[in-house]
Design a protein around this motif. Structure first.
Motif, PDB file in Angstrom:
ATOM      1  N   ARG A 283      65.115  57.029  72.014  1.00  0.00           N
ATOM      2  CA  ARG A 283      63.751  57.152  71.516  1.00  0.00           C
ATOM      3  C   ARG A 283      63.430  58.594  71.139  1.00  0.00           C
ATOM      4  NH1 ARG A 283      63.391  56.016  77.109  1.00  0.00           N
ATOM      5  NH2 ARG A 283      62.333  57.620  78.345  1.00  0.00           N
ATOM      6  N   MET A 284      62.462  58.709  70.239  1.00  0.00           N
ATOM      7  CA  MET A 284      62.026  60.025  69.763  1.00  0.00           C
ATOM      8  C   MET A 284      60.501  60.045  69.707  1.00  0.00           C
ATOM      9  SD  MET A 284      62.831  59.658  65.677  1.00  0.00           S
ATOM     10  CE  MET A 284      64.545  59.194  65.899  1.00  0.00           C
ATOM     11  N   THR A 285      59.966  61.253  69.641  1.00  0.00           N
ATOM     12  CA  THR A 285      58.527  61.385  69.445  1.00  0.00           C
ATOM     13  C   THR A 285      58.215  61.032  67.995  1.00  0.00           C
ATOM     14  OG1 THR A 285      58.434  63.114  71.120  1.00  0.00           O
ATOM     15  CG2 THR A 285      56.586  62.993  69.569  1.00  0.00           C
ATOM     16  N   LEU A 286      57.246  60.155  67.788  1.00  0.00           N
ATOM     17  CA  LEU A 286      56.873  59.730  66.438  1.00  0.00           C
ATOM     18  C   LEU A 286      55.943  60.762  65.799  1.00  0.00           C
ATOM     19  CD1 LEU A 286      56.307  55.942  67.218  1.00  0.00           C
ATOM     20  CD2 LEU A 286      58.279  56.998  66.071  1.00  0.00           C
ATOM     21  N   PRO A 287      55.899  60.904  64.485  1.00  0.00           N
ATOM     22  CA  PRO A 287      56.701  60.144  63.527  1.00  0.00           C
ATOM     23  C   PRO A 287      58.129  60.679  63.448  1.00  0.00           C
ATOM     24  CG  PRO A 287      55.360  61.718  62.349  1.00  0.00           C
ATOM     25  CD  PRO A 287      54.974  61.840  63.798  1.00  0.00           C
ATOM     26  N   SER A 288      59.012  59.794  62.997  1.00  0.00           N
ATOM     27  CA  SER A 288      60.383  60.240  62.790  1.00  0.00           C
ATOM     28  C   SER A 288      60.436  61.120  61.542  1.00  0.00           C
ATOM     29  CB  SER A 288      61.313  59.035  62.627  1.00  0.00           C
ATOM     30  OG  SER A 288      60.999  58.349  61.439  1.00  0.00           O
ATOM     31  N   ASP A 289      61.418  61.971  61.468  1.00  0.00           N
ATOM     32  CA  ASP A 289      61.676  62.715  60.231  1.00  0.00           C
ATOM     33  C   ASP A 289      63.186  62.846  60.084  1.00  0.00           C
ATOM     34  OD1 ASP A 289      62.548  64.838  61.829  1.00  0.00           O
ATOM     35  OD2 ASP A 289      60.569  65.779  61.833  1.00  0.00           O
ATOM     36  N   SER A 290      63.627  63.448  59.021  1.00  0.00           N
ATOM     37  CA  SER A 290      65.062  63.445  58.742  1.00  0.00           C
ATOM     38  C   SER A 290      65.839  64.212  59.800  1.00  0.00           C
ATOM     39  CB  SER A 290      65.359  63.984  57.344  1.00  0.00           C
ATOM     40  OG  SER A 290      64.729  65.231  57.177  1.00  0.00           O
ATOM     41  N   ALA A 291      65.257  65.281  60.359  1.00  0.00           N
ATOM     42  CA  ALA A 291      65.973  66.046  61.390  1.00  0.00           C
ATOM     43  C   ALA A 291      66.140  65.216  62.658  1.00  0.00           C
ATOM     44  CB  ALA A 291      65.223  67.336  61.698  1.00  0.00           C
ATOM     45  N   LYS A 292      65.083  64.506  63.054  1.00  0.00           N
ATOM     46  CA  LYS A 292      65.187  63.663  64.252  1.00  0.00           C
ATOM     47  C   LYS A 292      66.172  62.518  64.031  1.00  0.00           C
ATOM     48  CE  LYS A 292      60.359  64.510  65.532  1.00  0.00           C
ATOM     49  NZ  LYS A 292      59.031  63.874  65.562  1.00  0.00           N
ATOM     50  N   LEU A 293      66.116  61.944  62.834  1.00  0.00           N
ATOM     51  CA  LEU A 293      67.031  60.825  62.560  1.00  0.00           C
ATOM     52  C   LEU A 293      68.484  61.297  62.540  1.00  0.00           C
ATOM     53  CD1 LEU A 293      64.900  58.968  59.877  1.00  0.00           C
ATOM     54  CD2 LEU A 293      65.363  58.201  62.210  1.00  0.00           C
ATOM     55  N   ALA A 294      68.704  62.534  62.091  1.00  0.00           N
ATOM     56  CA  ALA A 294      70.070  63.084  62.102  1.00  0.00           C
ATOM     57  C   ALA A 294      70.528  63.324  63.547  1.00  0.00           C
ATOM     58  CB  ALA A 294      70.113  64.374  61.297  1.00  0.00           C
ATOM     59  N   GLN A 295      69.630  63.812  64.389  1.00  0.00           N
ATOM     60  CA  GLN A 295      69.980  64.006  65.797  1.00  0.00           C
ATOM     61  C   GLN A 295      70.272  62.658  66.449  1.00  0.00           C
ATOM     62  OE1 GLN A 295      70.280  66.951  67.824  1.00  0.00           O
ATOM     63  NE2 GLN A 295      71.243  65.356  69.078  1.00  0.00           N
ATOM     64  N   GLN A 296      69.450  61.662  66.103  1.00  0.00           N
ATOM     65  CA  GLN A 296      69.647  60.328  66.676  1.00  0.00           C
ATOM     66  C   GLN A 296      71.007  59.759  66.255  1.00  0.00           C
ATOM     67  OE1 GLN A 296      67.318  56.994  65.190  1.00  0.00           O
ATOM     68  NE2 GLN A 296      66.701  56.524  67.287  1.00  0.00           N
ATOM     69  N   LYS A 297      71.374  60.002  65.011  1.00  0.00           N
ATOM     70  CA  LYS A 297      72.702  59.562  64.557  1.00  0.00           C
ATOM     71  C   LYS A 297      73.787  60.205  65.417  1.00  0.00           C
ATOM     72  CE  LYS A 297      76.040  59.703  60.855  1.00  0.00           C
ATOM     73  NZ  LYS A 297      76.449  60.233  59.553  1.00  0.00           N
ATOM     74  N   ALA A 298      73.662  61.515  65.629  1.00  0.00           N
ATOM     75  CA  ALA A 298      74.668  62.221  66.443  1.00  0.00           C
ATOM     76  C   ALA A 298      74.702  61.651  67.858  1.00  0.00           C
ATOM     77  CB  ALA A 298      74.347  63.713  66.466  1.00  0.00           C
ATOM     78  N   PRO A 364      76.111  57.704  55.739  1.00  0.00           N
ATOM     79  CA  PRO A 364      74.681  57.438  55.805  1.00  0.00           C
ATOM     80  C   PRO A 364      74.047  57.555  54.436  1.00  0.00           C
ATOM     81  CG  PRO A 364      75.202  59.603  56.679  1.00  0.00           C
ATOM     82  CD  PRO A 364      76.499  58.921  56.408  1.00  0.00           C
ATOM     83  N   PRO A 365      72.982  56.813  54.222  1.00  0.00           N
ATOM     84  CA  PRO A 365      72.257  56.999  52.976  1.00  0.00           C
ATOM     85  C   PRO A 365      71.762  58.435  52.923  1.00  0.00           C
ATOM     86  CG  PRO A 365      70.946  55.728  54.518  1.00  0.00           C
ATOM     87  CD  PRO A 365      72.299  55.911  55.134  1.00  0.00           C
ATOM     88  N   PRO A 366      71.626  58.999  51.726  1.00  0.00           N
ATOM     89  CA  PRO A 366      71.181  60.379  51.654  1.00  0.00           C
ATOM     90  C   PRO A 366      69.847  60.549  52.374  1.00  0.00           C
ATOM     91  CG  PRO A 366      71.229  59.355  49.477  1.00  0.00           C
ATOM     92  CD  PRO A 366      71.817  58.374  50.423  1.00  0.00           C
ATOM     93  N   THR A 367      69.728  61.629  53.115  1.00  0.00           N
ATOM     94  CA  THR A 367      68.421  61.892  53.720  1.00  0.00           C
ATOM     95  C   THR A 367      67.492  62.376  52.626  1.00  0.00           C
ATOM     96  OG1 THR A 367      69.204  64.076  54.272  1.00  0.00           O
ATOM     97  CG2 THR A 367      69.330  62.412  56.003  1.00  0.00           C
ATOM     98  N   GLY A 368      66.255  62.313  52.851  1.00  0.00           N
ATOM     99  CA  GLY A 368      65.303  62.702  51.832  1.00  0.00           C
ATOM    100  C   GLY A 368      65.201  61.633  50.778  1.00  0.00           C
ATOM    101  N   ALA A 369      64.921  60.408  51.194  1.00  0.00           N
ATOM    102  CA  ALA A 369      64.876  59.313  50.240  1.00  0.00           C
ATOM    103  C   ALA A 369      63.674  58.412  50.505  1.00  0.00           C
ATOM    104  CB  ALA A 369      66.150  58.482  50.324  1.00  0.00           C
TER     105      ALA A 369
END
Ligand code: G3I
Length: 464
Positions: A283-298, A364-369
């Protein structure tokens, strides 16, 4: 290893054609979107389903499910991507015996039947817990002998009902406190620590083929609680009590995968039991953003890699595969986005973290989409209601236009939350005056009614 486990690989390979067919259906019919940054329609469906990637490495990749949702895109993905299903709530005592002696197996039966139809294992969850027990049980006043009989009968009834159809049971759930002492529960307080050995013994008698697990949270790394679990398993094995595996739930926080995760899995494996990651979410603090989603992927990749590195880590299950079916947001206000798919069933970077750790070639799909996803929400003999959801991650829109071309003569008759026009087969929908803005991490939906006859295939949509 018990012999029933070895059937998983053949079950998976028997089902791989069906899984691939289902994945292809998803790619062509339900989860088609377009990436604004990519410029043209790009399907987000994975190249190789997680269940196939896992099976090739001797791992079963599973998900918790809600039985009532096993239709449409949710059902397609659950069937195509995962090799095992865990009922998120349907097999808990409070669900199956709400009144004493009155049983409701409907949702549990549905999940088991779905799994069998899709060549999947079922992880039974859970026979003995301190939570989600029926009110008649928790509100009753029982002697130790009565309590013991109630528990023995419950295990016999439930594990017996599904005898031969459950790959593994979480027999005992969450028996420990954080400091490694036993949790004070109805069972521990009434029966002492031996309730655990008794429950395992009764479960083995009721379903000899099922692998029997003890499952807990905050036991992913080496710490006081996991060491207590380790000592318990060692002592159970020394006493000859049937115990086949430990479940490490893995309800994790972004960026906090324990450094000792793999070492901890390994020490349980070295005790001679299997290990399953049973309830993974991050889980992450909302809202998600590309940096958080990248960390979550890792983080997802690190957890999957830790399991992949240990032969006896046999199953990795996510606790809900879509953010629309997760316990997190209602339990931790302001936290969420914890699963591998977003609420519109688009795979998130986290999905590709699991995939990559299993040797998948997907990127992964390109971030920033920003993406647009078209779904048929309901359909009757002459008409249907459609929905398009635009979502942005690492990007934003101030206005938008979504276009598609119908291939089977469908005609839009009415739209809302967008201005739609149709010329021949070509449809163009622009934002309404009030919903042109889609912020980073946000989404906007519009809907329409349309007529159809003959067929109603889902068109590929373009966001531009
Ligand atoms: O079904 C009722 C519904 O009729 C009612 O309208 C609604 C109103 O609150 O509640 C519904 O029940 C909820 C149930 O989930 C089904 O959605 C319960 O309130 C809610 O408490 C329950 O939460 C479940 C939770 O266990 C209970 O502790 C979560 O869905 C489930 O994901 C979660 O799973 C647990 C594992 O079993 C053990 N490990 C931790 C994990 C997360 O808490």
């Amino acid at each position: 290893m018990r012999s029933s486990r070895s059937s998983s690989a053949s079950r998976s390979s028997r089902s791989s054609f069906r899984a691939r067919a289902a994945a292809a259906l998803i790619a062509s019919a339900a989860v088609i979107g377009s990436l604004l940054t990519a410029g043209s329609g790009v399907a987000h469906a994975a190249d190789t389903p997680l269940r196939d990637l896992g099976a090739a490495r001797g791992k079963v990749i599973g998900t918790a499910v809600t039985g009532s949702r096993l239709t449409g895109t949710y059902g397609d993905l659950a069937g195509a991507q995962f090799g095992s299903l865990t009922p998120g709530n349907a097999m808990k005592w409070g669900s199956v015996e709400p009144s004493r002696g009155t049983f409701d197996w409907a949702e549990a039966d549905r999940i088991v039947a779905f799994a069998e139809a899709h060549g999947q294992q079922v992880r039974g969850h859970t026979l003995v817990w301190h939570s989600q027990n029926p009110g008649w049980l928790t509100g009753g006043s029982w002697t130790p002998a009565e309590l013991r009989t109630l528990l023995r009968d419950h295990i016999g009834t439930e594990a017996g009902r599904y005898k031969g159809r459950i790959a593994a049971w979480d027999v005992v759930n969450e028996p420990f406190n954080e400091d490694g002492t036993y949790r004070s529960t109805l069972w521990y307080d009434g029966l002492g620590a031996d309730y655990i050995a008794d429950a395992l013994t009764w479960a083995r008698a009721a379903d000899p083929a099922a692998e029997l697990y003890i499952n807990d949270y905050n036991v992913e790394g080496v710490n006081a609680k996991s060491t207590a679990l380790y000592n318990l398993v060692r002592s159970l094995k020394e006493r000859g009590v049937p115990i086949d595996g430990v479940g490490l739930q893995a309800h994790l926080i972004l960026g906090q995968v324990p450094a000792t995760f793999q070492q901890n899995i390994q020490r349980f494996a070295d005790l001679g039991v299997d290990v399953a990651i049973t309830e993974l979410d991050i889980r992450m603090t909302l809202p998600s953003d590309s940096a958080k989603l990248a960390q979550q992927k890792a983080d997802y990749k690190a957890v999957t890699a830790a399991c992949a590195a240990v032969a006896r880590c046999v199953n990795l299950t996510v606790w809900g595969f879509t953010d629309s079916d997760s316990w997190v947001e209602s339990t931790f206000p302001g936290q969420g986005a914890a699963t591998p798919y977003d609420a519109n069933y688009a795979p998130k970077p986290a999905y590709y973290g699991i995939s990559e750790a299993l040797g998948g070639t997907t990127t992964p799909p390109p971030t920033g989409a920003c993406t647009a996803v078209y779904t048929v929400q309901s359909q009757w003999n002459t008409g249907f209601t459609g929905n398009v959801t635009l979502s942005c991650s690492g990007a934003s829109l101030s206005s938008w236009r979504v276009t598609w071309t119908y291939g089977a003569g469908q005609r839009i008759t009415q739209s809302w939350n967008a201005d739609c026009a149709q010329s021949g087969a070509a449809v163009s929908c622009r934002n309404a005056a009030y919903n042109g803005g889609v912020p980073d991490g946000g989404s906007v939906s519009f809907g329409f009614n349309a007529s159809w006859s003959g067929g109603n295939p889902v068109p590929e949509v373009t966001l531009g």
